[in-house]
Design a protein around this motif. Structure first.
Motif, PDB file in Angstrom:
ATOM      1  N   SER A  50     -14.254 -15.586  59.543  1.00 54.38           N
ATOM      2  CA  SER A  50     -13.049 -16.771  59.145  1.00 54.38           C
ATOM      3  C   SER A  50     -12.907 -15.395  57.549  1.00 54.38           C
ATOM      4  N   GLY A  51     -13.987 -15.156  57.705  1.00 55.78           N
ATOM      5  CA  GLY A  51     -13.837 -14.178  55.991  1.00 55.78           C
ATOM      6  C   GLY A  51     -12.648 -13.217  55.822  1.00 55.78           C
ATOM      7  N   SER A  52     -12.462 -12.983  54.611  1.00 55.02           N
ATOM      8  CA  SER A  52     -10.705 -12.546  54.450  1.00 55.02           C
ATOM      9  C   SER A  52     -10.932 -11.973  52.589  1.00 55.02           C
ATOM     10  N   SER A  53     -10.544 -11.353  52.785  1.00 54.46           N
ATOM     11  CA  SER A  53     -10.061 -11.144  51.696  1.00 54.46           C
ATOM     12  C   SER A  53      -9.974 -12.100  50.036  1.00 54.46           C
ATOM     13  N   SER A  54      -9.432 -13.360  50.841  1.00 52.63           N
ATOM     14  CA  SER A  54      -9.244 -14.130  50.212  1.00 52.63           C
ATOM     15  C   SER A  54     -10.181 -15.521  50.245  1.00 52.63           C
ATOM     16  N   VAL A  55     -11.216 -15.583  51.128  1.00 51.20           N
ATOM     17  CA  VAL A  55     -11.728 -16.670  51.703  1.00 51.20           C
ATOM     18  C   VAL A  55     -13.101 -15.957  52.309  1.00 51.20           C
ATOM     19  N   SER A  56     -14.372 -16.427  51.196  1.00 48.67           N
ATOM     20  CA  SER A  56     -15.599 -15.168  52.011  1.00 48.67           C
ATOM     21  C   SER A  56     -15.999 -16.563  53.361  1.00 48.67           C
ATOM     22  N   ALA A  57     -17.400 -15.749  53.701  1.00 47.05           N
ATOM     23  CA  ALA A  57     -17.622 -16.797  54.911  1.00 47.05           C
ATOM     24  C   ALA A  57     -18.606 -15.892  55.785  1.00 47.05           C
ATOM     25  N   PHE A  58     -20.010 -16.860  55.918  1.00 47.81           N
ATOM     26  CA  PHE A  58     -21.244 -16.877  56.603  1.00 47.81           C
ATOM     27  C   PHE A  58     -21.189 -16.882  57.592  1.00 47.81           C
ATOM     28  N   GLY A  59     -21.647 -16.217  58.471  1.00 44.04           N
ATOM     29  CA  GLY A  59     -21.777 -17.106  59.670  1.00 44.04           C
ATOM     30  C   GLY A  59     -23.192 -16.093  60.899  1.00 44.04           C
TER      31      GLY A  59
ATOM     32  N   SER B 222     -24.787 -22.545  40.856  1.00 45.56           N
ATOM     33  CA  SER B 222     -23.854 -23.331  42.073  1.00 45.56           C
ATOM     34  C   SER B 222     -23.250 -23.065  42.994  1.00 45.56           C
ATOM     35  N   ASP B 223     -22.623 -21.909  42.541  1.00 47.82           N
ATOM     36  CA  ASP B 223     -21.708 -21.310  43.547  1.00 47.82           C
ATOM     37  C   ASP B 223     -21.985 -21.499  44.320  1.00 47.82           C
ATOM     38  N   THR B 224     -21.121 -21.688  45.619  1.00 47.77           N
ATOM     39  CA  THR B 224     -21.225 -20.954  46.543  1.00 47.77           C
ATOM     40  C   THR B 224     -20.621 -20.242  47.835  1.00 47.77           C
ATOM     41  N   ILE B 225     -21.163 -19.298  48.858  1.00 51.31           N
ATOM     42  CA  ILE B 225     -20.542 -18.824  49.615  1.00 51.31           C
ATOM     43  C   ILE B 225     -20.189 -19.708  51.131  1.00 51.31           C
TER      44      ILE B 225
ATOM     45  N   GLU C 106     -27.087 -12.183  65.274  1.00 52.65           N
ATOM     46  CA  GLU C 106     -26.642 -11.199  64.324  1.00 52.65           C
ATOM     47  C   GLU C 106     -25.812 -12.031  63.148  1.00 52.65           C
ATOM     48  N   TYR C 107     -26.244 -11.648  62.031  1.00 49.34           N
ATOM     49  CA  TYR C 107     -25.769 -12.617  60.844  1.00 49.34           C
ATOM     50  C   TYR C 107     -24.362 -11.557  60.193  1.00 49.34           C
ATOM     51  N   LYS C 108     -23.135 -12.321  59.164  1.00 49.92           N
ATOM     52  CA  LYS C 108     -22.851 -11.463  58.511  1.00 49.92           C
ATOM     53  C   LYS C 108     -21.755 -12.809  57.901  1.00 49.92           C
ATOM     54  N   VAL C 109     -21.454 -12.013  56.546  1.00 46.53           N
ATOM     55  CA  VAL C 109     -21.076 -12.355  55.539  1.00 46.53           C
ATOM     56  C   VAL C 109     -20.595 -11.524  55.178  1.00 46.53           C
ATOM     57  N   HIS C 110     -19.031 -12.186  54.287  1.00 44.33           N
ATOM     58  CA  HIS C 110     -17.595 -11.687  53.870  1.00 44.33           C
ATOM     59  C   HIS C 110     -18.037 -11.926  52.543  1.00 44.33           C
ATOM     60  N   ILE C 111     -17.533 -10.627  51.775  1.00 46.68           N
ATOM     61  CA  ILE C 111     -17.355 -11.591  50.146  1.00 46.68           C
ATOM     62  C   ILE C 111     -15.652 -11.227  49.828  1.00 46.68           C
ATOM     63  N   SER C 112     -14.947 -12.272  49.262  1.00 43.72           N
ATOM     64  CA  SER C 112     -13.545 -12.025  48.712  1.00 43.72           C
ATOM     65  C   SER C 112     -13.876 -11.713  47.665  1.00 43.72           C
ATOM     66  N   ASN C 113     -11.786 -11.131  47.182  1.00 42.33           N
ATOM     67  CA  ASN C 113     -11.972 -10.937  45.766  1.00 42.33           C
ATOM     68  C   ASN C 113     -11.855 -11.672  45.162  1.00 42.33           C
ATOM     69  N   THR C 114     -12.418 -12.842  45.171  1.00 44.68           N
ATOM     70  CA  THR C 114     -12.546 -13.904  43.986  1.00 44.68           C
ATOM     71  C   THR C 114     -13.650 -14.859  44.219  1.00 44.68           C
ATOM     72  N   GLN C 115     -14.790 -13.922  44.629  1.00 43.23           N
ATOM     73  CA  GLN C 115     -15.864 -14.973  45.169  1.00 43.23           C
ATOM     74  C   GLN C 115     -16.801 -14.506  43.518  1.00 43.23           C
ATOM     75  N   GLN C 116     -17.474 -15.520  43.187  1.00 46.58           N
ATOM     76  CA  GLN C 116     -17.780 -15.505  41.384  1.00 46.58           C
ATOM     77  C   GLN C 116     -19.661 -14.733  41.994  1.00 46.58           C
ATOM     78  N   PRO C 117     -18.900 -13.867  40.641  1.00 43.32           N
ATOM     79  CA  PRO C 117     -20.630 -12.862  40.369  1.00 43.32           C
ATOM     80  C   PRO C 117     -22.023 -14.134  40.674  1.00 43.32           C
ATOM     81  N   GLY C 118     -23.063 -13.219  40.707  1.00 39.97           N
ATOM     82  CA  GLY C 118     -24.353 -13.823  41.237  1.00 39.97           C
ATOM     83  C   GLY C 118     -25.169 -13.146  42.455  1.00 39.97           C
ATOM     84  N   THR C 119     -26.281 -13.503  42.617  1.00 38.81           N
ATOM     85  CA  THR C 119     -27.304 -13.378  43.965  1.00 38.81           C
ATOM     86  C   THR C 119     -27.145 -14.854  44.469  1.00 38.81           C
ATOM     87  N   TYR C 120     -26.849 -14.580  45.841  1.00 41.91           N
ATOM     88  CA  TYR C 120     -26.746 -16.181  46.648  1.00 41.91           C
ATOM     89  C   TYR C 120     -28.296 -15.743  47.472  1.00 41.91           C
TER      90      TYR C 120
END
Length: 368
Positions: free
Chosen positions: A292-301, A275-278, A342-356
């Motif tokens: 808004s995605g960065s090294s510290s914040v994940s984002a999807f849009g 139940s972790d989310t991006i 177009e779809y984009k997802v950015h993964i931060s340095n602290t995003q929990q592992p797993g398949t989202y």
């Protein structure tokens, strides 16, 4: 010669005179009745009357009359309509007629007089007698022997069947009374015909397809791989502080009178089995912004390129929601109208592992 022989010869001579006189009278009467003789008038060539609409009782019909007149100076053109040939008597300038049932010419209006070197502005229409169109020029003019065309609008056709017409010219005119017939056409037969009722049924139509685009959209990022299909968007494994992107072509065809709108939504935020989310990017459909995605914040849009949504300027992104958001539109019927997302997802340095996972839903809605 005896008296008896003289009487016999006299009677025979007078009988022959009487017979020849009777024959001449009969021929004149017959030819006059059937229109072969029209006083001293010349027979015009190629008399024709064309109706813009031949339906019975059709109002506002335009009649185009054409003929080749003699080169004498004339002051009147008379087009007479009647329910029978016997009522078409124009030899003496008598414009009284028995018009066809239902026909109205008293509301007629001049459109033009042309050809024969005649000047349109010289001629006026006198239409006070129903069944008669009388064009007048008090000074008079001489056609040059070429075709004269007279166009008149605002006529109501007869209610049914065949009717007749004749065209005549006159050299005399006084107080709307034409006199001295110059020439006439042959009798002209006309007929009204009911219109043919045609119908066709066109079914409503809508087609909507989604296909891999594999190109940047509206200043967005170059796709990180060619992985999108019409039914899936497998970003794959994305490293920390990195992104993945790909795009679709959305194509709509519809005969809807008011066009269509394509909406998008997702069923949930990208979520793993714990139940972790991006997080979603911060921009919205109404007010897109920088991703808004960065090294510290994940984002999807997402980003779109339909020019009707001018709020999406270059490289501005919006978040998905669980409610429909309009992303493409047209205001009328279209054939293969293509827009892109177009779809984009950015993964931060602290995003929990797993398949989202989530499900993105695009819906094309026509407005008939």
């Amino acid at each position: 010669m005896t008296k008896r022989a003289f009487i016999k010869k006299f009677n025979k001579k007078n009988f022959l005179k009487a017979f020849y006189l009777f024959l001449i009278i009969t021929l004149v009467a017959a030819t006059t009745k059937f229109g072969v003789l029209r006083a001293n008038a010349t027979l015009m060539a190629a008399g024709k009357i064309a109706l813009s609409d031949s339906r019975p009782s059709q109002a506002s019909t335009t009649y185009t009359v054409s003929f080749t007149s003699a080169t004498n100076s004339v002051k009147c053109f008379v087009i007479m309509f009647a329910d029978s040939v016997s009522n078409l008597d124009v030899t003496n300038g008598d414009v009284n007629t028995s018009p066809p049932a239902g026909m109205t010419t008293t509301s007629a209006a001049k459109v033009s007089v042309s050809g024969g070197t005649l000047s349109d502005g010289d001629w006026t229409l006198y239409n006070s007698v129903n069944g008669v169109l009388q064009y007048e020029f008090a000074t008079g003019d001489a056609p040059d022997g070429s075709t004269v065309t007279i166009t008149t609008s605002g006529i109501t056709n007869p209610s049914a069947g065949t009717f007749y017409a004749i065209i005549a010219t006159y050299s005399g005119l006084a107080a709307n009374d034409c006199s001295t017939n110059v020439d006439t056409t042959n009798y002209i037969a006309l007929v009204t015909t009911s219109g043919i009722s045609a119908s066709v049924t066109v079914d409503p139509a809508l087609s909507f397809s989604i296909a891999d685009y594999d190109s940047a959209v509206n200043g967005g990022d170059t796709p990180s791989g060619d992985f999108a299909t019409s039914t899936s968007l497998p970003f794959g494994t994305v490293a920390a502080n990195d992104f993945a992107a790909d795009s679709h072509t959305l194509t709509v065809s519809t005969n809807a009178d008011a066009g269509y709108t394509v909406y998008t939504k997702y069923t949930q935020a990208l979520t793993n089995s714990n139940s972790d989310t991006i997080a979603d990017t911060t921009g919205t459909n109404a007010s897109p912004g920088a991703f808004s995605g960065s090294s510290s914040v994940s984002a999807f849009g997402y980003i779109i390129d339909d020019s009707d949504y001018s709020q999406f300027t270059s490289n501005t992104w919006a978040k998905f929601t669980t409610s429909n958001l309009a992303i493409a539109t047209a205001n009328g019927p279209v054939d293969s109208d293509a827009n892109h997302i177009e779809y984009k997802v950015h993964i931060s340095n602290t995003q929990q592992p797993g398949t989202y996972t989530t499900t993105i839903v695009h819906t094309a809605t026509p407005t008939f």
